[in-house]
Design a protein around this motif. Sequence first.
Motif, PDB file in Angstrom:
ATOM      1  N   PHE A  52       6.325 -35.396  60.572  1.00 51.09           N
ATOM      2  CA  PHE A  52       7.434 -35.530  59.522  1.00 51.09           C
ATOM      3  C   PHE A  52       8.108 -34.205  59.113  1.00 51.09           C
ATOM      4  N   SER A  53       7.376 -33.122  59.711  1.00 49.47           N
ATOM      5  CA  SER A  53       7.961 -31.877  59.217  1.00 49.47           C
ATOM      6  C   SER A  53       9.466 -31.446  59.669  1.00 49.47           C
ATOM      7  N   PHE A  54      10.276 -30.689  58.896  1.00 52.13           N
ATOM      8  CA  PHE A  54      11.423 -30.355  59.031  1.00 52.13           C
ATOM      9  C   PHE A  54      11.886 -29.187  57.753  1.00 52.13           C
ATOM     10  N   TYR A  55      13.155 -28.926  57.886  1.00 49.03           N
ATOM     11  CA  TYR A  55      13.508 -27.744  56.989  1.00 49.03           C
ATOM     12  C   TYR A  55      13.909 -28.555  56.013  1.00 49.03           C
ATOM     13  N   GLY A  56      13.398 -28.590  54.831  1.00 54.70           N
ATOM     14  CA  GLY A  56      13.839 -29.538  53.526  1.00 54.70           C
ATOM     15  C   GLY A  56      13.319 -28.713  52.384  1.00 54.70           C
ATOM     16  N   PRO A  57      13.584 -29.613  51.156  1.00 53.55           N
ATOM     17  CA  PRO A  57      13.294 -28.952  49.746  1.00 53.55           C
ATOM     18  C   PRO A  57      11.918 -28.957  49.656  1.00 53.55           C
ATOM     19  N   VAL A  58      11.398 -27.681  48.966  1.00 49.75           N
ATOM     20  CA  VAL A  58       9.819 -27.585  48.846  1.00 49.75           C
ATOM     21  C   VAL A  58       9.292 -28.384  48.070  1.00 49.75           C
ATOM     22  N   GLY A  59       9.939 -28.912  46.911  1.00 49.60           N
ATOM     23  CA  GLY A  59       9.514 -29.792  46.064  1.00 49.60           C
ATOM     24  C   GLY A  59       9.150 -31.214  46.376  1.00 49.60           C
ATOM     25  N   PHE A  60       9.706 -31.730  47.487  1.00 46.34           N
ATOM     26  CA  PHE A  60       9.217 -32.746  48.101  1.00 46.34           C
ATOM     27  C   PHE A  60       7.822 -32.999  48.629  1.00 46.34           C
ATOM     28  N   ASP A  61       7.173 -31.757  49.186  1.00 41.26           N
ATOM     29  CA  ASP A  61       5.690 -31.907  49.600  1.00 41.26           C
ATOM     30  C   ASP A  61       4.932 -31.837  48.032  1.00 41.26           C
ATOM     31  N   LEU A  62       5.206 -31.013  47.246  1.00 40.78           N
ATOM     32  CA  LEU A  62       4.532 -30.972  45.904  1.00 40.78           C
ATOM     33  C   LEU A  62       4.513 -32.327  45.038  1.00 40.78           C
ATOM     34  N   GLY A  63       5.878 -32.830  45.136  1.00 46.37           N
ATOM     35  CA  GLY A  63       6.034 -34.088  44.520  1.00 46.37           C
ATOM     36  C   GLY A  63       5.301 -35.355  45.025  1.00 46.37           C
ATOM     37  N   MET A  64       5.427 -35.348  46.530  1.00 43.52           N
ATOM     38  CA  MET A  64       4.717 -36.607  47.101  1.00 43.52           C
ATOM     39  C   MET A  64       3.201 -36.269  46.833  1.00 43.52           C
ATOM     40  N   PHE A  65       2.787 -35.253  46.932  1.00 44.25           N
ATOM     41  CA  PHE A  65       1.154 -35.028  46.667  1.00 44.25           C
ATOM     42  C   PHE A  65       1.003 -35.353  44.943  1.00 44.25           C
TER      43      PHE A  65
END
Length: 410
Positions: A264-277
Amino acid sequence: MSGGVPLAGLTAGNHGRRLEAGEIADYLRSRPGLARFAPSGRELSVREVGDGNLNLVFVVRSEPDRPGVVLKQSLPYVRSMGESWPLTLERAAAEARAFEAYTRFAPELLPAWYGYDPDRHVLAMEDLADLRVWRAALNDGEVHLAAAAAIGRLVGRIAFHTSDFGTEAKARKALLAGSVNPELCEITEDLVFTEPLVDHEHNHWPPGVTGLVRELQRDPRLRTEFAELKHRFMTHGEALIHGDLHTGSVMVGGGRAVVIDLEFSFYGPVGFDLGMFWANAVFAAARAERLGRDAVFRGHVDRILAESWAAFVTELRGLWPTRVDRFFDDTFLERYLAATWTDALGYAAAEAIRRTVGYAHISDLDSLPEPARSSAAEAVLRVARWLALERRGIDSPGAAWSVVREEVER
Ligand code: SR1
Ligand code: MG
């Protein structure tokens, strides 16, 4: 090995053809660098272990108790749904690109990378024989002390190196252009942001939360927050984010924590990874409470958000003096961190709601018997609503987690 080495007998006609157990020995021998995993005269053990929504995953060993190699193949459809939901095979190429970038900056936080076969859409990587999926470990009440910090460190390192902080601006734009992943992004845009807040055939939830789900779906404030989060996800190309960083995408054991499943990797907002986690830490906390897990385990789960955030911040601050563009000053760094924090709380809310209401649920809650499942789901949904609506005023991990505790203990 990535880059399309032509293979004898594997032509364009093989596109989308699934690997069969019986062909894997020949397949490995035909691939540069992989023949060592199929020594001649030795019968291979091949186990298909994929338990995610999308792909086939084979563990291939020439000796049963010694690590061999993992082969991951994309299929032209969503595995959990079947051929009625077609999906690009190119997701494997997106994962290969991300694997190569992530391995460059954080090799200790990924499985060893053995390369990509673009003809069969197969990725080859380390067989993490002694590790297990973190979600399963959390479900069983296992403590893996260093894992949360490892995830924060990884997100911080990637946020720095793949963004305009660590990469010169034109090179960074080329990376972005080469990393577009529209089909997989569309899945997230639909499944994480849109579908859970509307009537959709994919939606399903535990029986005890129907009233609360209807309240959330009718709440115009929540709808606007989700619209903003979705728009930011679609437009805010900061860094090469993982894009699906839940506890099922992390493997733990033997003091290691490594990240997998980067399609699912792409250029997106860094907060998305932290928040999902972080949402996945909320699921683990709700489950632990319902199962009466001991204080050591509950304390471990309670620290996941704070430890990962601290590690993320420490990593970025540590790399900051090496940024390529000094116009980004120290005060800007503080603003960037604050914005990422607020984003992440919103994305945690979106992940929490979609895993309870939308297409893709998680075993943390779904394997609980009723009424525990409904009551855990209610706690998760209440936390999610609060995070989405109040995130701009939540100023620390302690403030965020104290509400999680209140809700899961209710
Ligand atoms: C159709 S794919 C459903 C979910 O599985 C993946 O792991 C992602 O989380 C996606 O949203
Ligand atoms: Mg996945």
